[in-house]
Write a protein that holds these residues in place. Structure first.
Motif, short mmCIF file in Angstrom:
data_model
loop_
_atom_site.label_atom_id
_atom_site.label_comp_id
_atom_site.label_asym_id
_atom_site.label_seq_id
_atom_site.Cartn_x
_atom_site.Cartn_y
_atom_site.Cartn_z
N ILE A 214 36.72 23.64 69.33
CA ILE A 214 37.86 23.43 70.09
C ILE A 214 39.34 24.06 69.66
N SER A 215 40.27 24.08 70.36
CA SER A 215 41.23 24.81 70.10
C SER A 215 42.12 24.07 69.09
N PRO A 216 42.93 25.08 68.11
CA PRO A 216 43.74 24.42 66.97
C PRO A 216 44.93 23.62 67.54
N ASP A 217 45.18 23.71 68.92
CA ASP A 217 46.17 23.22 69.60
C ASP A 217 46.04 21.47 69.70
N VAL A 218 44.85 21.32 69.71
CA VAL A 218 44.36 19.96 70.02
C VAL A 218 45.23 18.88 69.24
N ARG A 219 45.87 17.82 69.81
CA ARG A 219 47.07 16.96 69.09
C ARG A 219 46.06 15.69 68.86
N GLU A 220 45.20 15.03 69.45
CA GLU A 220 44.38 13.99 69.59
C GLU A 220 43.40 14.09 70.62
N ALA A 221 42.45 13.12 70.54
CA ALA A 221 41.38 13.02 71.38
C ALA A 221 40.82 11.49 71.64
N LEU A 222 40.08 11.58 72.68
CA LEU A 222 39.37 10.38 72.86
C LEU A 222 37.81 10.65 72.94
N PHE A 223 37.11 9.99 72.50
CA PHE A 223 35.49 10.02 72.52
C PHE A 223 34.95 8.83 73.48
N PHE A 224 34.19 9.11 74.30
CA PHE A 224 33.62 8.11 75.26
C PHE A 224 31.93 8.29 75.13
N PRO A 225 31.40 7.47 74.21
CA PRO A 225 30.20 7.62 73.94
C PRO A 225 29.20 7.61 75.10
N ASN A 226 29.69 6.70 76.16
CA ASN A 226 28.85 6.55 77.21
C ASN A 226 29.06 7.29 78.33
N ASP A 227 29.83 8.21 78.47
CA ASP A 227 30.11 9.28 79.33
C ASP A 227 28.96 10.56 79.17
N TRP A 228 28.00 10.63 80.07
CA TRP A 228 26.90 11.44 79.75
C TRP A 228 26.98 12.74 80.75
N GLN A 229 26.02 13.58 80.80
CA GLN A 229 25.71 14.49 81.80
C GLN A 229 24.14 14.70 81.74
N VAL A 230 24.15 15.44 83.23
CA VAL A 230 22.40 15.44 83.68
C VAL A 230 22.51 16.74 84.37
N GLU A 231 21.41 17.61 84.16
CA GLU A 231 21.14 18.86 84.75
C GLU A 231 20.96 18.41 86.20
N ASN A 232 22.16 18.61 87.02
CA ASN A 232 22.04 18.13 88.55
C ASN A 232 21.10 19.08 89.36
N ARG A 233 20.90 20.31 88.82
CA ARG A 233 19.68 21.07 89.66
C ARG A 233 18.32 20.61 89.37
N LYS A 234 18.08 20.02 88.31
CA LYS A 234 16.71 19.68 87.93
C LYS A 234 16.56 18.24 88.28
N LEU A 235 17.73 17.56 88.57
CA LEU A 235 17.71 16.17 89.27
C LEU A 235 17.20 16.44 90.74
N LEU A 236 17.84 17.50 91.42
CA LEU A 236 17.55 17.89 92.75
C LEU A 236 16.06 18.12 92.96
N ALA A 237 15.70 19.03 91.87
CA ALA A 237 14.09 19.48 91.76
C ALA A 237 13.29 18.20 91.77
N ALA A 238 13.76 17.41 90.96
CA ALA A 238 12.88 16.15 90.50
C ALA A 238 12.69 15.26 92.06
N LEU A 239 13.85 15.04 92.60
CA LEU A 239 13.90 14.11 93.93
C LEU A 239 13.09 15.07 94.94
N ARG A 240 13.06 16.27 94.93
CA ARG A 240 12.37 17.15 95.95
C ARG A 240 11.02 16.81 95.73
N LYS A 241 10.36 16.98 94.38
CA LYS A 241 9.27 16.95 94.24
C LYS A 241 8.75 15.45 94.44
#
Ligand SMILES: Cc1cc2nc3c(=O)[nH]c(=O)nc-3n(C[C@H](O)[C@H](O)[C@H](O)COP(=O)(O)OP(=O)(O)OC[C@H]3O[C@@H](n4cnc5c(N)ncnc54)[C@H](O)[C@@H]3O)c2cc1C
Length: 378
Positions: free
Chosen positions: A140-167
């Motif tokens: 990350i940038s050297p200009d970062v001043r501070e940050a928040l970390f959210f352990p419970n905010d995640w991600q999913v591969e939405n195109r795989k989710l669509l493939a799973a739901l279609r299947k």
């Protein structure tokens, strides 16, 4: 009426919302289900999305919308596990968390405000110094001043989710009919009895509208259709030889989403330009600028691909969920705006409760289309 097909439940729209509702209804043995899709299944907003599951990064207070997002997020581990068992498709739920960076004085004020309301609400949020943030994400940038970390905010591969739901639909006897655009709903004596395309009519005992940004284009006699606007989002990705980031990384102006396969998605524009899905030179410049602000080392990479999708947004920016008060057996699930991937599992349960269980959940009351009955379009 000459009715060519007779499903018991007709779901109009095959994005993540329509597909998730179909699955939840099937799990409750709710009868014959057909999905009518104007184009190909899962190729609109749900395909264009970045797949972030980010209640803490995307909301501004602990209101009903936050609770809706948060509850849906909590369903994801089970949703992912069940889909894997049901279909063999991994939706790549990645629970490494989300970093939210402050790079300017304004950003610092903004993230401290976010930190304060989230701590008051007892949420899991960590306040990191610039060094701590860089320890977590060295690029990350050297200009970062501070940050928040959210352990419970995640991600999913939405195109795989669509493939799973279609299947899931394919192996569970949910009929999918593509390249079929519904033009109007068939209503008799204040009761929905089906839907019509240009030349064909489909009878149904129950109809669910899940057509995202196109909601307001459907015709229905005697019905006040809530106004839903398309809001374009452009997004691009870089391909890197090795994964540069572990977490999703936000700034107040953009975000980077690192995928397992080395892609880094950089998003997204928010544009009120009608049903235009073009990618523009200005859009790409904006995305690159925001990506480089977060991670200047991306400067030598050319974006591999870019695309755009249309987020469905209601006048008040909130989802529309549940039964239409003025027409029997007609339901809607739309206007998920920036959070339709996140909200899919809970939306499906809310709609299935209403349709198969005859139960109006508290969220179906709060986010009911009722609220637009007397409102004007914006
Ligand atoms: C760039 C971008 C990034 C995003 N990032 C995220 C994110 O990180 N996390 C998140 O949670 N959300 C994100 N979103 C929002 C999310 O994509 C949407 O909220 C969600 O996909 C909406 O799902 P849907 O099923 O309602 O709509 P869609 O996926 O658009 O599906 C609606 C379907 O209805 C069909 N349809 C339309 N009209 C008709 C008709 N008349 N007859 C039959 N079928 C019809 C369409 O063809 C389409 O397939 C993002 C969106 C964009 C554009």
């Amino acid at each position: 009426m000459n009715l060519s097909k007779k499903p018991e439940i007709l779901i109009i729209g095959g994005g993540v919302v329509g597909l998730s509702i179909a699955r939840e209804l099937r799990k409750r043995s709710a009868g014959r289900i057909t999905i009518l899709e104007r184009g190909a299944i899962g190729r609109e907003a749900s395909y264009a999305a970045a797949g972030m599951l980010a209640p803490q990064a995307e909301t501004d207070e602990t209101d009903d919308f936050f609770h809706l997002c948060n509850e849906s997020n909590k369903l994801y581990p089970g949703f992912a596990e069940e889909l894997l068992a049901e279909t063999g498709v991994s939706i790549e739920l990645d629970r490494r968390g989300t970093l939210y960076l402050a790079l300017t004085d304004d950003d610092v004020r903004q993230i401290r405000h976010r930190l304060a309301w989230q701590r008051r609400a007892g949420l899991n949020v960590e306040h990191l110094s610039a060094n701590e943030a860089r320890k977590l994400e060295p690029f990350i940038s050297p200009d970062v001043r501070e940050a928040l970390f959210f352990p419970n905010d995640w991600q999913v591969e939405n195109r795989k989710l669509l493939a799973a739901l279609r299947k899931y639909a394919e192996i569970n006897d949910i009929q999918i009919i593509e390249n079929t655009e519904v033009k109007s709903l068939l209503i008799e004596n204040k009761r929905v009895i089906g839907a019509a395309t240009g030349g064909e009519k489909f009878a149904a005992g129950t109809v669910v509208l899940a057509i995202g940004a196109w909601t307001s284009l459907i015709k229905a006699d005697g019905l006040t259709m809530p106004f839903v606007k398309p809001i374009r989002g452009q997004i691009l990705y870089y391909r890197t030889a090795k994964r540069l980031f572990g977490t999703v990384i936000y700034s107040p102006r953009g975000y980077l989403v690192p995928r397992l396969d080395g892609r880094i998605l950089a998003g997204a524009t928010v544009e009120d330009v009608g049903f235009d899905k073009s990618v523009t030179a200005d859009g790409i410049d904006f995305l690159r600028e925001n990506a480089l602000e977060i991670a200047p080392s991306l400067v030598n990479l050319e974006p591999s691909e870019s695309w755009a999708g249309l987020r469905p947004r209601a006048a008040d920016g909130l989802p529309i969920l549940g039964a239409f008060p003025e027409i029997e057996n007609l339901f809607i699930a739309t206007a998920h705006y920036r959070n339709g991937i996140l909200l899919a599992p809970l939306t499906a349960k809310i709609l299935a409760d209403a349709i198969a269980g005859n139960v109006e959940s508290k969220y179906a009351k709060i986010f009911s289309p009722r609220r637009f009955l007397y409102a004007k379009a914006f």
